[in-house]
Design a protein around this motif. Structure first.
Motif: not given
Length: 127
Positions: A20, A26, A50, A71, A73, A93, A126
């Motif tokens: 990311f 995040l 982030a 998770a 971004h 993700y 991600l």
């Protein structure tokens, strides 16, 4: 009668997120069951800015069991995984085991992992 110390009843999970940019936020969700995952009932969660191209998150003192992590971004910090009109995510993700879903999120069995009494380290990229 003397009580014996309770050993091995909890462990830590260290998660390293990559993939990311240093903008936005995040969102990291920890699920402790398939039912919780399907109902989007988060067992533990972390929100962070982030600030770099990687982030280390620790979930501490988890009881033994089966868990999964999702998770993403959150570039615009609206606390949602944004998607286009077809439902395809427009923000990066990822899931534990670096599994990707084909048409929607992957199954819990594909992204789950077991926690026992030893610390565990996971890497999630991600995309």
């Amino acid at each position: 009668m003397a009580l014996l110390p309770r050993v091995g009843l909890a462990a830590d999970i260290e998660v390293m997120l990559t993939g990311f940019t240093a903008t936005g936020g995040l969102q990291v969700a920890l699920y402790d069951s398939e039912a919780g995952y399907k109902a989007e009932k988060i067992f533990g969660g972390v929100q962070r800015r982030a600030r770099a191209n990687s982030l280390r998150v620790i979930f501490a003192d988890l009881p033994p069991g089966t868990y999964a992590i999702a998770a993403f971004h959150d570039k615009n910090e609206n606390e949602e995984l944004d998607a286009n009109v077809l439902g395809i995510p427009t923000e990066a993700y990822g899931f534990s085991n670096n599994v990707r879903g084909t048409f929607g999120p992957p199954e819990f069995t594909a992204i789950s992992f077991t926690v026992d009494n030893a610390p565990l380290k996971l890497d999630i990229e991600l995309k």
